[in-house]
Design an enzyme around this catalytic site. Structure first.
Site, PDB file in Angstrom:
ATOM      1  N   GLU A   1      69.151 -48.331 -58.519  1.00  0.00           N
ATOM      2  CA  GLU A   1      67.833 -48.388 -59.156  1.00  0.00           C
ATOM      3  C   GLU A   1      67.950 -48.090 -60.646  1.00  0.00           C
ATOM      4  O   GLU A   1      67.190 -48.631 -61.454  1.00  0.00           O
ATOM      5  CB  GLU A   1      66.871 -47.423 -58.434  1.00  0.00           C
ATOM      6  CG  GLU A   1      66.500 -47.976 -57.060  1.00  0.00           C
ATOM      7  CD  GLU A   1      66.194 -46.939 -55.993  1.00  0.00           C
ATOM      8  OE1 GLU A   1      65.947 -45.771 -56.327  1.00  0.00           O
ATOM      9  OE2 GLU A   1      66.220 -47.327 -54.800  1.00  0.00           O
TER      10      GLU A   1
ATOM     11  N   SER B   1      69.253 -47.317 -45.712  1.00  0.00           N
ATOM     12  CA  SER B   1      68.567 -47.286 -44.413  1.00  0.00           C
ATOM     13  C   SER B   1      69.336 -46.517 -43.339  1.00  0.00           C
ATOM     14  O   SER B   1      69.348 -46.914 -42.174  1.00  0.00           O
ATOM     15  CB  SER B   1      68.237 -48.710 -43.942  1.00  0.00           C
ATOM     16  OG  SER B   1      67.362 -49.348 -44.861  1.00  0.00           O
TER      17      SER B   1
ATOM     18  N   GLY C   1      68.025 -41.908 -48.389  1.00  0.00           N
ATOM     19  CA  GLY C   1      66.786 -42.013 -49.164  1.00  0.00           C
ATOM     20  C   GLY C   1      65.589 -41.617 -48.316  1.00  0.00           C
ATOM     21  O   GLY C   1      65.316 -40.428 -48.112  1.00  0.00           O
ATOM     22  N   GLY C   2      64.867 -42.610 -47.806  1.00  0.00           N
ATOM     23  CA  GLY C   2      63.611 -42.365 -47.097  1.00  0.00           C
ATOM     24  C   GLY C   2      63.691 -41.278 -46.034  1.00  0.00           C
ATOM     25  O   GLY C   2      62.807 -40.402 -45.949  1.00  0.00           O
TER      26      GLY C   2
ATOM     27  N   ASN D   1      68.622 -38.199 -51.199  1.00  0.00           N
ATOM     28  CA  ASN D   1      68.168 -38.631 -52.526  1.00  0.00           C
ATOM     29  C   ASN D   1      66.661 -38.827 -52.410  1.00  0.00           C
ATOM     30  O   ASN D   1      66.205 -39.828 -51.844  1.00  0.00           O
ATOM     31  CB  ASN D   1      68.863 -39.946 -52.913  1.00  0.00           C
ATOM     32  CG  ASN D   1      68.287 -40.536 -54.199  1.00  0.00           C
ATOM     33  OD1 ASN D   1      67.508 -39.878 -54.899  1.00  0.00           O
ATOM     34  ND2 ASN D   1      68.679 -41.769 -54.510  1.00  0.00           N
ATOM     35  N   TRP D   2      65.923 -37.852 -52.926  1.00  0.00           N
ATOM     36  CA  TRP D   2      64.462 -37.910 -52.774  1.00  0.00           C
ATOM     37  C   TRP D   2      63.840 -39.005 -53.637  1.00  0.00           C
ATOM     38  O   TRP D   2      62.697 -39.364 -53.445  1.00  0.00           O
ATOM     39  CB  TRP D   2      63.838 -36.568 -53.165  1.00  0.00           C
ATOM     40  CG  TRP D   2      64.081 -35.450 -52.196  1.00  0.00           C
ATOM     41  CD1 TRP D   2      64.892 -35.471 -51.089  1.00  0.00           C
ATOM     42  CD2 TRP D   2      63.487 -34.138 -52.240  1.00  0.00           C
ATOM     43  NE1 TRP D   2      64.841 -34.251 -50.459  1.00  0.00           N
ATOM     44  CE2 TRP D   2      63.996 -33.421 -51.142  1.00  0.00           C
ATOM     45  CE3 TRP D   2      62.610 -33.499 -53.108  1.00  0.00           C
ATOM     46  CZ2 TRP D   2      63.628 -32.096 -50.884  1.00  0.00           C
ATOM     47  CZ3 TRP D   2      62.240 -32.189 -52.866  1.00  0.00           C
ATOM     48  CH2 TRP D   2      62.741 -31.489 -51.761  1.00  0.00           C
ATOM     49  N   LYS D   3      64.604 -39.506 -54.606  1.00  0.00           N
ATOM     50  CA  LYS D   3      64.043 -40.460 -55.589  1.00  0.00           C
ATOM     51  C   LYS D   3      62.793 -39.820 -56.223  1.00  0.00           C
ATOM     52  O   LYS D   3      62.744 -38.606 -56.347  1.00  0.00           O
ATOM     53  CB  LYS D   3      63.786 -41.808 -54.929  1.00  0.00           C
ATOM     54  CG  LYS D   3      65.032 -42.308 -54.162  1.00  0.00           C
ATOM     55  CD  LYS D   3      64.972 -43.734 -53.759  1.00  0.00           C
ATOM     56  CE  LYS D   3      66.278 -44.096 -53.037  1.00  0.00           C
ATOM     57  NZ  LYS D   3      66.374 -45.498 -52.682  1.00  0.00           N
TER      58      LYS D   3
ATOM     59  N   GLU E   1      76.356 -48.276 -51.569  1.00  0.00           N
ATOM     60  CA  GLU E   1      74.964 -48.535 -51.206  1.00  0.00           C
ATOM     61  C   GLU E   1      74.641 -50.003 -51.450  1.00  0.00           C
ATOM     62  O   GLU E   1      74.303 -50.382 -52.588  1.00  0.00           O
ATOM     63  CB  GLU E   1      74.026 -47.671 -52.054  1.00  0.00           C
ATOM     64  CG  GLU E   1      74.202 -46.183 -51.874  1.00  0.00           C
ATOM     65  CD  GLU E   1      72.907 -45.425 -52.136  1.00  0.00           C
ATOM     66  OE1 GLU E   1      72.567 -44.582 -51.313  1.00  0.00           O
ATOM     67  OE2 GLU E   1      72.236 -45.694 -53.144  1.00  0.00           O
TER      68      GLU E   1
ATOM     69  N   GLY F   1      66.069 -49.009 -48.672  1.00  0.00           N
ATOM     70  CA  GLY F   1      64.622 -49.000 -48.512  1.00  0.00           C
ATOM     71  C   GLY F   1      64.081 -50.181 -47.728  1.00  0.00           C
ATOM     72  O   GLY F   1      62.874 -50.410 -47.673  1.00  0.00           O
TER      73      GLY F   1
ATOM     74  N   HIS G   1      73.084 -44.948 -59.596  1.00  0.00           N
ATOM     75  CA  HIS G   1      72.312 -45.504 -58.477  1.00  0.00           C
ATOM     76  C   HIS G   1      71.852 -46.916 -58.850  1.00  0.00           C
ATOM     77  O   HIS G   1      71.538 -47.188 -60.006  1.00  0.00           O
ATOM     78  CB  HIS G   1      71.113 -44.604 -58.160  1.00  0.00           C
ATOM     79  CG  HIS G   1      70.469 -44.971 -56.860  1.00  0.00           C
ATOM     80  ND1 HIS G   1      69.589 -46.027 -56.756  1.00  0.00           N
ATOM     81  CD2 HIS G   1      70.601 -44.453 -55.603  1.00  0.00           C
ATOM     82  CE1 HIS G   1      69.208 -46.132 -55.487  1.00  0.00           C
ATOM     83  NE2 HIS G   1      69.811 -45.192 -54.772  1.00  0.00           N
TER      84      HIS G   1
HETATM   85  P1  13P Z   1      67.110 -45.526 -48.100  1.00  0.00           P
HETATM   86  O1  13P Z   1      67.785 -44.557 -47.191  1.00  0.00           O
HETATM   87  O2  13P Z   1      65.631 -45.259 -48.260  1.00  0.00           O
HETATM   88  O3  13P Z   1      67.414 -46.948 -47.737  1.00  0.00           O
HETATM   89  O4  13P Z   1      67.713 -45.293 -49.579  1.00  0.00           O
HETATM   90  C1  13P Z   1      69.078 -45.244 -49.745  1.00  0.00           C
HETATM   91  C2  13P Z   1      69.359 -44.787 -51.126  1.00  0.00           C
HETATM   92  O5  13P Z   1      69.111 -45.490 -52.093  1.00  0.00           O
HETATM   93  C3  13P Z   1      69.936 -43.434 -51.288  1.00  0.00           C
HETATM   94  O6  13P Z   1      70.388 -43.237 -52.590  1.00  0.00           O
END
Ligand code: 13P
Length: 258
Positions: free
Chosen positions: A100, A214, A235-236, A12-14, A170, A176, A98
């Site tokens: 967010e 993470s 994510g990251g 998930n590149w966000k 999640e 993050g 998600h």
């Molecule tokens: P991180 O891997 O950066 O913690 O993000 C997880 C995430 O929200 C994937 O959708």
């Protein structure tokens, strides 16, 4: 072979990436992904880059998709992107719900369920996210929260639709932050979610349950080795090809050991 043997690793590149850096990343995934034939690999890119993902990933072992879709099929919804539009660019995956989006766009579990259904109707696989905040965990409400988030989807979708979804657990406190849930903490919630699915219908026992928060090359194998963890939503670490491919390698190692 159980349907759940193959693991999933979805990035998930966000709201990250630009044309030039995406090109290098997508090319690295297209070639590097070939080594992991037991893993379903995917990336959910910012919508403007769907065409770029399509052109660089077509024919590769890496699927692509979006991070959200509209609850509506089309019409006067300024700024929104429909599931069908994503399908026009070869997308097969759509993250919905998600944390967010739930937090910053006030998306309710009912709206998330509608989006999951829209995705399915357009031919996309929805990745439905659930997860609790730190306060909710500390007050002992984790199962109530993720159970209610899942129930909204279980209530709206028909059994044949539910059989085609993916669920991602999640925990908000792990996203993050660098602080992943331990493999045992994640497994406990996944086992709860699996039981909730089975209580609805034995036919949806194999819905893939991904863990997100993470995930890194260092913790991926321990997480993916858990009985009810079918892969990760990353994510990251999905923004760095070496890290993302190392997570795919961990998934492959666990898949082939089964
Ligand atoms: P991180 O891997 O950066 O913690 O993000 C997880 C995430 O929200 C994937 O959708």
């Amino acid at each position: 072979m159980s349907k759940r043997r193959a693991k999933w690793v979805v990035g998930n590149w966000k709201m990250n990436g630009r044309l030039a850096e995406n090109e290098a990343l997508l090319q690295a995934l297209a070639s590097g992904g070939e080594a992991y034939s037991d893993v379903h690999i995917g990336v959910c890119v910012p919508t403007p880059y769907l065409a770029q993902a399509e052109s660089l990933l077509k024919g590769a072992m890496v699927a692509w998709g979006v991070q959200d879709i509209s609850a509506h099929p089309q019409g006067a919804y300024t700024g929104e992107v429909s599931a069908e539009m994503a399908v026009d660019f070869g997308a097969t995956l759509a993250i919905v719900g998600h944390s967010e989006r739930r937090a910053y766009h006030a998306e309710s579990s009912e709206l998330v369920a509608v989006k999951a259904q829209r995705a399915l109707q357009a031919g996309l696989t929805p990745i439905v996210c659930v997860g609790e905040t730190l306060e909710e965990r500390e007050s002992g409400a984790t199962q109530d929260i993720v159970g209610a988030q899942l129930d909204a989807v279980l209530a709206r979708l028909a059994e044949h639709e539910l059989a085609r979804i993916i669920v991602a657990y999640e925990p908000v406190w792990a996203i993050g932050t660098g602080k992943s849930a331990t493999a045992a903490e994640a497994q406990e919630v996944h086992a709860f979610l699996r039981a909730r699915l089975v209580a609805k219908s034995a036919a949806i026992a194999d819905v893939p349950l991904l863990y997100g928060g993470s995930v890194k090359p260092e913790n991926a194998e321990a997480l993916f080795g858990q009985a009810d963890i079918d892969g990760g939503l990353i994510g990251g670490a999905s923004l760095k090809s070496l890290d993302f491919l190392a997570i795919c390698a961990a998934a492959q190692a666990v898949s082939s050991a089964r």
